[in-house]
Design a protein around this motif. Structure first.
Motif, short mmCIF file in Angstrom:
data_model
loop_
_atom_site.label_atom_id
_atom_site.label_comp_id
_atom_site.label_asym_id
_atom_site.label_seq_id
_atom_site.Cartn_x
_atom_site.Cartn_y
_atom_site.Cartn_z
N PRO A 34 -4.57 -7.15 6.16
CA PRO A 34 -5.61 -7.95 5.53
C PRO A 34 -5.09 -9.34 5.15
O PRO A 34 -3.90 -9.53 4.89
CB PRO A 34 -5.97 -7.15 4.28
N SER A 35 -6.00 -10.28 5.08
CA SER A 35 -5.66 -11.61 4.60
C SER A 35 -5.51 -11.57 3.08
O SER A 35 -5.94 -10.62 2.41
CB SER A 35 -6.76 -12.60 4.97
N ALA A 36 -4.93 -12.63 2.54
CA ALA A 36 -4.77 -12.71 1.08
C ALA A 36 -6.14 -12.75 0.41
O ALA A 36 -6.38 -12.08 -0.60
CB ALA A 36 -3.96 -13.94 0.72
N ALA A 37 -7.06 -13.55 0.97
CA ALA A 37 -8.39 -13.69 0.35
C ALA A 37 -9.14 -12.37 0.34
O ALA A 37 -9.74 -11.98 -0.67
CB ALA A 37 -9.18 -14.76 1.09
N ASP A 38 -9.12 -11.66 1.47
CA ASP A 38 -9.85 -10.40 1.54
C ASP A 38 -9.17 -9.33 0.70
O ASP A 38 -9.85 -8.45 0.13
CB ASP A 38 -9.97 -9.94 2.99
N SER A 39 -7.87 -9.38 0.57
CA SER A 39 -7.15 -8.42 -0.28
C SER A 39 -7.55 -8.61 -1.74
O SER A 39 -7.75 -7.63 -2.48
CB SER A 39 -5.64 -8.59 -0.11
N VAL A 40 -7.64 -9.86 -2.15
CA VAL A 40 -8.07 -10.14 -3.53
C VAL A 40 -9.47 -9.63 -3.76
O VAL A 40 -9.77 -8.97 -4.77
CB VAL A 40 -7.97 -11.65 -3.83
N ARG A 41 -10.38 -9.91 -2.82
CA ARG A 41 -11.76 -9.46 -2.97
C ARG A 41 -11.82 -7.93 -3.00
O ARG A 41 -12.54 -7.34 -3.82
CB ARG A 41 -12.63 -9.99 -1.84
N PHE A 42 -11.07 -7.29 -2.12
CA PHE A 42 -11.03 -5.82 -2.08
C PHE A 42 -10.59 -5.24 -3.41
O PHE A 42 -11.16 -4.26 -3.92
CB PHE A 42 -10.10 -5.39 -0.95
N LEU A 43 -9.56 -5.81 -4.00
CA LEU A 43 -9.05 -5.31 -5.27
C LEU A 43 -9.97 -5.62 -6.43
O LEU A 43 -10.03 -4.87 -7.41
CB LEU A 43 -7.64 -5.87 -5.52
#
Length: 442
Positions: A34-43
């Protein structure tokens, strides 16, 4: 002429082809780093806030691995609280009064676990379920009475919805909050002891019957599987039940009382009400004398013949509700709204409702639904352009605003965040109108 395209045999083309094919077939993105942005959104969607460590871990292992870890993570139980009399003894002062006659211990655990607990996804789901299947300190004054209900949401958060609805129905906290506790049949005119032996002149209380239909399961109008309302020939929404249906369910929900009383805490003589164990059938002289034994007609015309045991009727009624076709889109949409976006598209709701329905008998039904919600194409992606999708996402509730901020900076807290005063300013979640476990109404 030279172009920027690449031939169909090019590895990038093949990778994109398989990614698109899998996405169209399943509604889920193929797992990749995952990208950093999508990882943040996921969390943000699956925990009480991203931390630098979690972001790095998710980027390395992927979303599905994180979800597998969360399914296996041990539950962080609420603290055991002794059951005290409803009226506080004069001997219970200081910390005793705070811990057993206020919600301090429960709220402190909630925030401490939200900040540092390993079972983050379970907590988020339990928090969402607590806002769907509502109880409140408004009518449940002692924290020991509420503790078991919140523990039930913890344990049932990844379980089967039908089982959860059954357990919620017999939980004494819910029984007290929505008046199913001590609900009695109505004595007829002339009286018929074969239907109601020790009832009241008034009708059975309709509070729980109404709310389990309206808020906890099917909603007020018939739904398509994508969450949109079904319409009649005149273009009007079709009610999913009527007042007569509420009255019939109210009759089913008669005859339940508290389990046998518990001994009081050390130094307190006598017994205290039992808000630890599920409610039980009221029996006198071998007869279920508070329960309405008459025939009843429930949702979709289901007929209960009468003369059945109280427990058998309850099981049939919960089945009748839990397996109604409205439940999948109604509950799925609310879970999407609590976790991902306040305005999910109809196809998103339909995809999740299909997972809900397909797993209706699974012991991990709710986990499977939440997993599908979080991995869906509408939940994932590096960037959502607010210019083209201005209604995507959701505002953080005060609880999540506080926990997201503290977790992002690895802040330390003792968990006393519900009512918090710093420098003369009240900045706790209750001061932002989200008093944990104390909703103003259902």
């Amino acid at each position: 002429m030279r172009t920027n395209s690449f031939p169909s045999s090019h590895p990038k083309f093949l990778a994109l082809f398989f990614l698109l094919a899998s996405t169209l077939a399943t509604g889920r993105l193929v797992e990749a780093q995952p990208s950093a942005a999508d990882s943040v959104r996921f969390l943000e969607q699956s925990t009480f806030g991203p931390t630098p460590e979690l972001i790095a871990r998710v980027r390395q292992s992927g979303f599905e691995a994180f979800l597998d870890e969360q399914l296996a993570a041990p539950i962080s139980d609420y603290p055991e609280l002794p059951f005290w009399p409803q009226t506080r003894p004069a001997s219970c002062t200081g910390d005793c009064q705070r811990d057993n006659y206020t919600y301090y211990q429960l709220q402190r655990h909630f925030f401490t676990n939200a900040l540092y607990g390993q079972d983050q996804l379970r907590q988020r789901v339990a928090f969402a379920l607590g806002q769907i299947l509502v109880t409140s300190q408004v009518d449940v004054p002692l924290p020991s009475w509420m503790r078991g209900y919140q523990q039930l949401l913890y344990r049932g958060g990844f379980g089967n919805f039908r089982q959860l609805l059954y357990d919620v129905t017999l939980n004494p906290t819910m029984g007290r909050f929505l008046d199913m506790l001590n609900n009695r049949c109505q004595t007829g005119t002339p009286p018929d002891v074969n239907i109601c032996r020790n009832g009241l002149n008034s009708q059975p209380n309709e509070n729980y019957a109404r709310e389990i239909l309206q808020l906890f399961s099917i909603g007020t109008f018939l739904l398509n599987q994508d969450g949109t309302r079904q319409l009649d020939g005149n273009g009007n929404p079709i009610p999913s039940y009527d007042q007569k249906t509420v009255e019939e369910f109210a009759r089913v929900f008669t005859g339940w009382i508290l389990a046998p009383a518990l001994p009081g805490p050390e130094g307190i003589s006598g017994t205290v009400p039992n808000y630890r164990d599920p409610m039980r059938v009221r029996v006198s002289g071998g007869i279920e004398d508070y329960h309405d034994k008459g025939p009843k007609v429930l949702l979709s015309g289901l007929q209960l013949p009468g003369g059945q045991s109280q427990a058998l009727e309850l099981g049939a009624a919960i089945d009748n509700i839990a397996f109604h076709p409205n439940v999948a889109p109604f509950i799925s949409k609310q879970l999407i709204q609590h976790l991902v976006t306040s305005n999910p598209s109809a196809p998103y709701v339909a995809r999740i409702a299909s997972v809900f329905a397909a797993n209706s008998n699974s012991p991990t039904q709710l986990y499977d639904v939440v997993r599908a919600i979080l991995l869906d194409t509408e939940a994932r992606g590096d960037f959502i352009d607010p210019a083209t999708q201005p209604t995507y996402g959701r505002l953080r509730e005060p609880v999540q605003f506080i926990t997201n901020l503290l977790r992002a900076f690895n802040a330390k807290s003792d968990g006393v965040l519900n009512s918090l005063n710093v420098g003369g300013s009240s900045i706790g979640s209750a001061d932002m109108s989200q008093d944990v476990f104390n909703a103003p109404s259902v």
